[in-house]
Design a protein around this motif. Structure first.
Motif, PDB file in Angstrom:
ATOM      1  N   ARG A 151       0.797   3.982  -2.991  1.00  0.00           N
ATOM      2  CA  ARG A 151       0.538   5.383  -2.686  1.00  0.00           C
ATOM      3  C   ARG A 151       1.665   6.279  -3.225  1.00  0.00           C
ATOM      4  N   ARG A 176       0.819  -1.220   0.000  1.00  0.00           N
ATOM      5  CA  ARG A 176       0.000   0.000   0.000  1.00  0.00           C
ATOM      6  C   ARG A 176       0.845   1.259   0.000  1.00  0.00           C
ATOM      7  N   SER A 205       1.257   9.060  -6.145  1.00  0.00           N
ATOM      8  CA  SER A 205       1.513  10.466  -5.843  1.00  0.00           C
ATOM      9  C   SER A 205       2.671  11.028  -6.674  1.00  0.00           C
TER      10      SER A 205
END
Length: 156
Positions: free
Chosen positions: A136, A132, A140
Motif C-alpha cells: 500500500r 500489505r 501510494s
C-alpha cells in the motif's frame, strides 16, 4: 506461592506468544537464507564464471519441474526467477534483514532504485509493516528520499 487463575492464564499466554514469535522468526530466517542460496546457485550456474550469464529457459523449467514434484509449488519457474533476482538484488547474505518476509522481498526486488529500496526496508522495519502495508505504501508513492543506509541491496 499462590497464582490466581487469571494471572496463570496471562503467564502461559505470554510464553506461548513468545514461543510462536520465535519459531516464526527462525522459520522466516531459514526460508530467506534458503531462497538466497538457491538464487546464488542459479546465478552461478548461469554465469559459469563469467560476469554475466546467459540462461536457457529450459534449464529453469526443468529444475522447476523436478523441484515441484519433490517439494511442491513453492519451486515453480516464477518463484525460481524471484530467487535469482533476490540474490542479484541482495548479494550480501549477511545484510539481509530478517525482520522482513519473503513477500516483502518479492516486492522490493522489483524496484530499480536503491534509495527507494533502502527507504522501504527501513520504514517497513521501523513501522512493522506487513506485506500489505508495504504494498500500500509503495502504491501510494509515499517514498521520500531521507538518506540511505546500507542494506546490502545492489541496484541494477
Amino acid at each position: 506461592m499462590e497464582i490466581s487463575e487469571d494471572s496463570l492464564y496471562q503467564s502461559v499466554k505470554e510464553i506461548v506468544t513468545q514461543s510462536r514469535e520465535k519459531v516464526f522468526r527462525m522459520a522466516n530466517s531459514t526460508l530467506l537464507l534458503t531462497y538466497w542460496q538457491i538464487g546464488q546457485l542459479i546465478v552461478e550456474d548461469e554465469q559459469k564464471g563469467n560476469e554475466r550469464g546467459t540462461y536457457e529457459s529450459y534449464t529453469l523449467k526443468n529444475l522447476s519441474k523436478k523441484l515441484t514434484l519433490e517439494f511442491g509449488k513453492d519451486f515453480d519457474e516464477s518463484n525460481l526467477r524471484n530467487m535469482r533476482s533476490f540474490y542479484q538484488a541482495f548479494p550480501i547474505c549477511d545484510a539481509l534483514r530478517h525482520e522482513l518476509s519473503w513477500t516483502h522481498y518479492r516486492l522490493l526486488i522489483k524496484m530499480n532504485n536503491s534509495d527507494k529500496v533502502n527507504y522501504y526496508i527501513n520504514e517497513s522495519i521501523q513501522n512493522s509493516w506487513n506485506y500489505r502495508d508495504l504494498k500500500r505504501q509503495i502504491n501510494s508513492l509515499v517514498f521520500k528520499n531521507r538518506g540511505t543506509f546500507s542494506s546490502g541491496y545492489r541496484s541494477n
